[in-house]
Scaffold this motif. Structure first.
Motif, mmCIF file in Angstrom:
data_model
loop_
_atom_site.group_PDB
_atom_site.id
_atom_site.type_symbol
_atom_site.label_atom_id
_atom_site.label_comp_id
_atom_site.label_asym_id
_atom_site.label_seq_id
_atom_site.Cartn_x
_atom_site.Cartn_y
_atom_site.Cartn_z
ATOM 1 N N GLY A 153 68.519 -32.510 -8.601
ATOM 2 C CA GLY A 153 68.496 -31.043 -8.582
ATOM 3 C C GLY A 153 67.209 -30.480 -9.159
ATOM 4 N N ALA A 154 66.731 -31.076 -10.246
ATOM 5 C CA ALA A 154 65.468 -30.626 -10.847
ATOM 6 C C ALA A 154 64.297 -30.872 -9.903
ATOM 7 C CB ALA A 154 65.243 -31.334 -12.182
ATOM 8 N N ILE A 155 64.290 -32.020 -9.251
ATOM 9 C CA ILE A 155 63.207 -32.332 -8.299
ATOM 10 C C ILE A 155 63.219 -31.354 -7.133
ATOM 11 C CG2 ILE A 155 62.401 -34.056 -6.624
ATOM 12 C CD1 ILE A 155 63.338 -36.206 -8.701
ATOM 13 N N VAL A 156 64.398 -31.068 -6.606
ATOM 14 C CA VAL A 156 64.510 -30.106 -5.499
ATOM 15 C C VAL A 156 64.022 -28.728 -5.956
ATOM 16 C CG1 VAL A 156 66.173 -28.877 -4.033
ATOM 17 C CG2 VAL A 156 66.322 -31.360 -4.287
ATOM 18 N N THR A 157 64.402 -28.326 -7.153
ATOM 19 C CA THR A 157 63.959 -27.032 -7.681
ATOM 20 C C THR A 157 62.446 -26.995 -7.808
ATOM 21 O OG1 THR A 157 66.039 -26.751 -8.872
ATOM 22 C CG2 THR A 157 64.171 -25.416 -9.615
ATOM 23 N N LEU A 158 61.861 -28.026 -8.380
ATOM 24 C CA LEU A 158 60.404 -28.075 -8.539
ATOM 25 C C LEU A 158 59.701 -28.085 -7.184
ATOM 26 C CD1 LEU A 158 60.238 -30.566 -11.512
ATOM 27 C CD2 LEU A 158 59.450 -28.179 -11.553
ATOM 28 N N ALA A 159 60.277 -28.773 -6.215
ATOM 29 C CA ALA A 159 59.676 -28.847 -4.879
ATOM 30 C C ALA A 159 59.760 -27.519 -4.140
ATOM 31 C CB ALA A 159 60.354 -29.947 -4.067
ATOM 32 N N SER A 160 60.655 -26.643 -4.559
ATOM 33 C CA SER A 160 60.820 -25.356 -3.873
ATOM 34 C C SER A 160 59.816 -24.298 -4.327
ATOM 35 C CB SER A 160 62.246 -24.833 -4.067
ATOM 36 O OG SER A 160 62.436 -24.413 -5.407
#
Length: 175
Positions: A153-160
């Motif tokens: 979830g953190a990676i997806v957030t950072l990638a967004s």
């Protein structure tokens, strides 16, 4: 007995502190900027719409903090805080080094470590998880699975994150 009391103290005080930290973002309490001000800051980091991302971060911290303070659904509370701190470390603080005096990763790192430690240690005997018979949540494989999902979830957030074209051009010229 002393381990149970130690976990109670750490879990409760850490959870309350995290909930108070979140209240700055969400409600503007304790000298915070509230959703509008925090959302504006999130926009400068590339999180758009900023208010939505600020609300998500604040709710993760508030919900996680309350769950930890109560010792309820402890792996989920820990994971919510852990995920929010990963995002904070990499979107705001990592470029400044380690120490808090220069806005480095020190504080969110310590929050993440506390959340991670509580996830694996469990809430202790004086918790709602224990009172409700939710001990299965302390199984290492269950905890690890929840934490892996929080990292994703953190990676997806950072990638967004999105950079302004102007900001990207300035950074490209500076490099």
């Amino acid at each position: 007995m002393s381990l149970a009391i130690g976990l109670l103290v750490i879990r409760t005080l850490f959870g309350i502190s995290m909930a108070a930290h979140a209240s700055q973002k969400l409600f503007g309490w304790f000298g915070g900027y509230g959703l509008k001000g925090t959302g504006g800051f999130f926009e400068t980091l590339g999180f758009r719409p900023g208010v939505a991302y600020a609300a998500a971060a604040g709710l993760s911290e508030l919900g996680g903090g309350v769950l930890l303070a109560l010792g309820l659904l402890t792996p989920f509370g820990s994971a919510a805080v852990f995920s929010a701190m990963i995002v904070a470390i990499f979107s705001v603080h990592v470029k400044n080094g380690f120490f808090a005096m220069v806005n480095g990763i020190e504080l969110p790192f310590l929050y993440a470590v506390a959340a991670l430690g509580l996830a694996f240690a469990g809430p202790g005997a004086y918790s709602l998880d224990n009172a409700l018979g939710l001990e299965f949540m302390n199984e290492p494989s269950f905890v690890a699975g929840i934490l892996v999902l929080s990292i994703i979830g953190a990676i997806v957030t950072l990638a967004s994150r999105r950079q302004d074209q102007t900001q990207a051009a300035i950074e490209h010229k500076a490099a």
